[in-house]
Design an enzyme around this catalytic site. Structure first.
Site, PDB file in Angstrom:
ATOM      1  N   LEU A   1      -2.274 -11.308   6.249  1.00  9.97           N
ATOM      2  CA  LEU A   1      -1.026 -11.449   5.489  1.00  9.97           C
ATOM      3  C   LEU A   1       0.183 -11.058   6.322  1.00  9.97           C
ATOM      4  CD1 LEU A   1      -2.157  -9.948   2.048  1.00  9.97           C
ATOM      5  CD2 LEU A   1      -1.891 -12.359   2.641  1.00  9.97           C
TER       6      LEU A   1
ATOM      7  N   GLY B   1       1.735  -4.491  10.067  1.00 10.11           N
ATOM      8  CA  GLY B   1       2.520  -3.309   9.799  1.00 10.11           C
ATOM      9  C   GLY B   1       2.650  -2.438  11.027  1.00 10.11           C
TER      10      GLY B   1
ATOM     11  N   PHE C   1       1.108   0.372  11.652  1.00  6.73           N
ATOM     12  CA  PHE C   1      -0.163   0.944  12.093  1.00  6.73           C
ATOM     13  C   PHE C   1      -1.221  -0.119  12.384  1.00  6.73           C
ATOM     14  CE2 PHE C   1       1.833   4.165   9.378  1.00  6.73           C
ATOM     15  CZ  PHE C   1       1.887   5.228  10.269  1.00  6.73           C
TER      16      PHE C   1
ATOM     17  N   LYS D   1      -5.035  -2.682   4.218  1.00  5.92           N
ATOM     18  CA  LYS D   1      -4.259  -2.171   5.341  1.00  5.92           C
ATOM     19  C   LYS D   1      -5.222  -1.549   6.347  1.00  5.92           C
ATOM     20  CE  LYS D   1       0.289  -1.167   3.386  1.00  5.92           C
ATOM     21  NZ  LYS D   1       1.330  -0.120   3.224  1.00  5.92           N
TER      22      LYS D   1
ATOM     23  N   PRO E   1      -0.275 -12.030  -6.092  1.00  9.46           N
ATOM     24  CA  PRO E   1      -0.204 -13.370  -5.481  1.00  9.46           C
ATOM     25  C   PRO E   1       1.199 -13.807  -5.090  1.00  9.46           C
ATOM     26  CG  PRO E   1      -0.588 -13.534  -7.860  1.00  9.46           C
ATOM     27  CD  PRO E   1      -0.715 -12.087  -7.506  1.00  9.46           C
TER      28      PRO E   1
ATOM     29  N   ASP F   1      11.766   5.058   1.012  1.00  9.81           N
ATOM     30  CA  ASP F   1      11.795   3.705   1.570  1.00  9.81           C
ATOM     31  C   ASP F   1      11.829   2.669   0.449  1.00  9.81           C
ATOM     32  OD1 ASP F   1      11.909   1.762   3.471  1.00  9.81           O
ATOM     33  OD2 ASP F   1       9.806   1.886   4.065  1.00  9.81           O
TER      34      ASP F   1
END
Length: 1009
Positions: free
Chosen positions: A431, A434, A436, A457, A506, A549
């Site tokens: 997708l 990032g 990390f 992730k 989605p 954030d």
């Protein structure tokens, strides 16, 4: 008065009788007590008397006097009745009259403790002590029959609560029954057919008043004759009842609508996770109610309770802990405030005294610092091998000297387990990437065999130990979060490579979603997104967590109507301090508050700043804030006071809310709980607008061409003025409401002198009646000419027709002359004089005109604001001008209707002003691109000023609503009118600024002759 022979603390709370003789009991005050320690408390109670002087008692006491001594003093005085057997049922309530803040005073509290803990919070005169029946026996209806005084007192208390809280909510039939029961009890010696006589009923209405027995709303809804007949018929049903029977019938009838023997608290049960329930406390014990239709579940009986403890939490919340016999752990109840927890503790402790065998209190108060030092927690008895294994695992890699001793009290074995097996997760496409590592789309199969779409992730294999800890910190925070608008954590895989598995949504990131759908998204949906994120932030605020954030890139779209806040990689808890100081790391500078940029200081207030920037992103369809600046230049712009401009589609009220969030001082920014309320109001307003637009589009009526409306000629300058009796005004002599003169000069039809008096002579306005203005002479029957033939009648009719045509031509000619005169005088006269001219449009007699020698002299105006007339331009299709006119009309409507409206009606007129202002600013924004850039700064500044004016008007409206029943009501209304006048003046200034810009751009044209 004289004191009793022994201290009241020694008097047993059994049967209380009034002492013989005229002496009235009072709290004993020692002789050596200083005057500063002596107080006189005014304690109010219920009675049948209409005389307010008989509904309270003054009790002289000291700061060491306990509350139970004050209660006993009142009961012994006989003021509420004789032979009180159930003295344990009474309690003392401290109520703040302006805010309805309530504190139930424990019998063992002293007057000094009450003064230091509660009375110091507000002015002493705003508090009231009330004697109340709070603790009821298990079978209270039978028990109260043995104590008639307590029975009648509880009835008076319950009836008072009914008239204040329930009378407007019950059905008409129940209100009629309860009112007639009180009527029968109050007039217990009245014959059963007494109300059938008209004279008796009129005496009841005039001397006593039906408001004492029936809700006012019911009296207004029914016709007087019908209402009287209903009372007579219902009263016949209860005419034979005695006083005690009326009371019992009242109890049974009202019990079908409300719980009269228990109190209900909305709170949370802490049982590994928090469960929101309604806690019901009454004679039958402590029970929980999860829904209105469900049956209450018993949590504990009062005989089982062994201890009661109140513990304060952050943000004003508290926990009530109940030690229950036979239970392995205390029953923990989380409340919204410490005062609510203390009120619950007093209620439970009172029932324990009433139903238990002991007379003492079960409440355990927090220990002092000295007591805490003398008591240490018990050392946890752990297995020796287990402790050794923990020590070996926690040893530092670089040192064998220092080791971390794990805190076993922080372990929560009962919590949910988030560790999952790697083979249950299948990775698909990437997708994104990032900081990390990569983020994958995947499918997770849970223990039930269900397949769930997830986002995974990952952490890079070559990631340092420090970065891995930062990566895992997001999962550590997310596993404790549970909110419908926060991304849900599915699980964690801690083995290399480390994965964090979350729900997949989605529609993706909100920023990309806004860009793709900006042509179809409505303002209502954008406000809904902002409201949902605000609710999520209010939840984080309640658990002392800062996000750090908040941006559209970290918000995911679950559905077109639902968004969820995610990416908690920068989030931190702030338990010990009220702020978090960040270490050297990558931070989103353009979203951050000044104190966060300067000092790396992050608080809930800095999250409020970032949330407002996120709202700006949403209303700008994903634009990056300060995209025209570099990161290093942002703080300089903020220090100068510059803020992000208003997005094109942003409602003015919402932008005003953003500017409040961008206050440089963090303490002046609103909290998220307040923002949720404000955004809910904005969302409801936008929803109403959308529904109205949809309704207008659906049921649009065809346009009907109408002839030009006939306007009466303006007043001539030579007509004399008269001085009638003064006219009262809501504004009073202190405040004069002014309409901008320039607006009136450029639009004479905006306000007529008859409808809106000026501040100069608003107190001397001639009474103008339509039948006086259009007065004509009557004719007697013999004045008519009788025609002798049909031809003569036709001639007379033709002559009359010609005469009427001449009169109409003459009037039309005069009207044209008057209009030309008016246009000429507008340039020479001060506009305020024209607006203040109170001469009638058509005098009663057309004689006695004075010769016009020049323009009338301008009357003196003290303290009035100098306003220049608006430019004389062609206003055809000038939307800015038309919207300014509409705004001033809305302000004038507010001024005229404010004195007749109830407090809840203020919102309607203020909302009308806000909607009109929004249309005005929208029309200016549409025109702004065609104006010179040199003029835009002034126009945008005036727009910001108008937004602040509207916010000030809303604040004054809320202040007026809060003080509607106080002596400050009129002053608050005056402040509200002043704020609305300022708004109208600034709207006129905006029109002038736009006119000047149009002249510079050659877009303005003189009016057509």
């Amino acid at each position: 008065m004289s004191g009793v022979s022994e201290p009241l603390s020694r008097v047993k709370l059994g049967t209380l009788r009034r002492p013989e003789g005229p002496a009235e009991p009072m709290v004993v005050v020692p002789v050596d007590v200083e005057k500063e320690d002596v107080r006189i408390l005014k304690v109010c109670f219920y009675s049948n008397s209409f005389n307010p002087g008989k509904n309270f008692k003054l009790v002289k006491c000291t700061v060491q006097t306990e509350i139970r001594e004050i209660i006993t003093s009142i009961l012994l005085s006989g003021r509420i009745g004789p032979n009180i057997r159930l003295a344990e049922c009474y309690g003392l309530r401290l109520k703040h009259m302006k805010s309805d803040e309530i504190h139930w005073l424990h019998p063992q509290m002293t007057v000094g403790e009450v003064q230091d803990k509660y009375e110091c919070l507000h002015v002493e005169a705003e508090w009231r002590y009330d004697l109340q029946i709070r603790y009821l026996p298990e079978d209270f209806m039978e028990s109260l029959k043995e104590d008639r005084t307590t029975l009648l007192y509880f009835y008076q208390q319950l009836r008072n609560d009914y008239m204040q809280r329930y009378a407007s909510k019950v059905s008409e039939g129940m209100a009629l029954q309860l009112g007639c029961l009180e009527l029968r009890r109050f007039f217990k010696d009245m014959p059963h057919n007494a109300l059938d006589k008209k004279s008796n009923f009129e005496l009841l209405e005039k001397e006593v008043g039906l408001d004492l027995f029936f809700p006012k709303q019911m009296q207004e809804n029914l016709k007087p004759k019908q209402f009287r007949k209903m009372i007579q018929q219902t009263f016949q049903q209860y005419a034979s009842l005695r006083e005690e029977e009326c009371v019992m019938k009242f109890f049974n009838t009202l019990a079908g609508f409300a719980n009269i023997d228990q109190e209900t608290y909305r709170c949370e049960l802490i049982q590994g996770w928090n469960i929101t329930v309604d806690l019901v406390i009454g004679p039958k014990g402590i029970r929980q109610l999860t829904s209105q239709d469900a049956k209450p579940t018993c949590l504990a009986e009062f005989k089982q309770i062994r201890s009661i403890r109140c513990l304060p939490l952050e943000e004003g919340q508290a926990v009530l802990q109940l030690g229950i016999e036979g239970a392995p752990q205390a029953l923990s109840i989380k409340t919204s405030s410490l005062a609510e927890a203390e009120n619950m503790a007093d209620l439970i402790d009172g029932y324990c005294r009433l139903q238990g065998e002991h007379q003492g209190s079960l409440i355990i108060h927090p220990r002092k610092d000295g007591e805490k030092r003398n008591s240490l927690p018990q050392i946890p008895m752990l297995n020796l091998e287990a402790r050794r294994s923990h020590l070996s695992e926690s040893c530092s890699i670089e040192s064998d000297i220092y080791a971390e001793i794990p805190d076993e009290t922080l372990r929560r074995p009962g919590g949910p387990q988030y560790g999952i097996a790697r083979e249950d997760v299948v990775l698909n496409r990437i997708l994104g990437e990032g900081f990390f590592g990569e983020v994958y789309e995947g499918v997770y199969t849970n223990h039930k065999g269900e397949k769930i779409n997830v986002a995974v992730k990952t952490c890079k294999k070559d990631c340092t130990l420090d970065n891995k800890e930062k990566f895992m910190s997001e999962a550590v925070i997310m596993k404790n979060l549970d909110h419908p608008h926060i991304v849900k954590l599915i699980g964690i895989i801690e083995e290399e490579p480390t994965w964090i598995i979350m729900e997949l949504y989605p529609y993706g990131e909100l920023g990309h979603y806004l860009e793709r759908n900006k042509n179809s998204l409505k303002v209502l949906t954008l406000v809904l997104y902002s409201l949902q994120i605000c609710k999520a932030m209010a939840y984080l605020e309640s658990i002392n967590c800062v996000h750090r954030d908040i941006a559209v890139r970290n918000i995911l779209v679950a559905s077109p109507e639902c968004v969820k806040l995610g990416d908690f990689g920068l989030s931190r808890y702030i338990e010990d301090e009220d702020y978090y100081k960040a270490s050297v790391t990558r931070l989103p500078i353009k979203w951050m508050s000044p104190e966060s940029i300067n000092f790396r200081r992050f608080t809930t207030a800095s999250d409020v700043w970032m949330f407002a920037v996120c709202m700006w992103e949403i209303l700008s369809f994903g634009k990056q804030p300060f995209f025209w600046l570099e990161n290093k230049d942002v703080i300089g712009v903020l220090e100068k006071g510059d803020r992000l401009p208003k997005p094109d589609l942003c409602p003015p009220v919402l932008y005003t809310l953003m500017t409040r969030c961008w206050d440089y001082d963090p303490s002046d920014r609103p909290r998220f709980t307040e923002l949720v309320c404000s955004l809910s109001d904005v969302y409801q307003m936008e929803k109403d607008i959308a529904m109205e637009q949809e309704r207008n589009a659906r049921y649009r009526t065809p346009k009907i061409l109408e002839p030009t409306a006939f306007q009466e000629p303006p007043p001539k300058p030579s007509r004399p003025k008269y001085r009638p009796p003064p006219q009262t005004n809501l504004l009073a002599p202190k405040l004069q409401f002014q309409v901008p003169e320039g607006l009136c000069a450029s639009s004479p039809t905006l306000t007529s002198p008859m409808e809106y008096p000026s501040p100069v002579n608003s107190l001397h306005t001639p009474p103008l009646h339509r039948h006086n203005v259009f007065k004509r002479h009557s004719m007697r029957e013999e004045d008519f000419i009788q025609p002798s033939s049909r031809e003569e009648a036709q001639q007379l009719w033709e002559a009359e027709k010609v005469k009427m045509r001449q009169i109409l031509d003459k009037q039309q000619k005069q009207m044209v002359e008057d209009y030309q005169w008016l246009r000429q005088e507008e340039k020479s006269l001060d506009p305020m004089v024209y607006m203040n001219d109170k001469s009638p449009l058509t005098p009663e007699k057309e004689v006695g005109y004075l010769e016009f020698t020049g323009p009338p002299q301008k009357p003196p105006r003290l303290g009035a604001q100098s306003i220049q007339p608006t430019a004389n331009l062609d206003r055809t299709d000038d939307l800015v001008y038309l919207n300014v006119m509409e705004l001033v009309r809305a302000v004038l409507e507010l001024k005229n209707e404010l004195c007749q409206l109830p407090p809840e009606g203020y919102v309607v007129v203020v909302k009308n002003v806000g909607l009109t202002l929004r249309k005005l600013i929208g029309s200016v924004d549409d025109l702004l691109p065609s104006l010179p850039s040199s003029s835009r700064t002034e126009i945008e500044g005036t727009q910001k000023l108008l937004n602040k004016d509207l916010a000030e008007l809303i604040n004054k409206m809320r202040l007026a609503q809060q003080n509607a029943v106080t002596s400050l009501s009129e002053e608050c209304k005056r402040q509200m009118l002043t704020a609305s006048h300022t708004l109208a003046v600034d709207a006129k200034n905006l029109l002038d600024a736009v006119d000047q810009a149009k002249v510079l751009a050659n877009l303005a044209h003189p009016p057509a002759e």
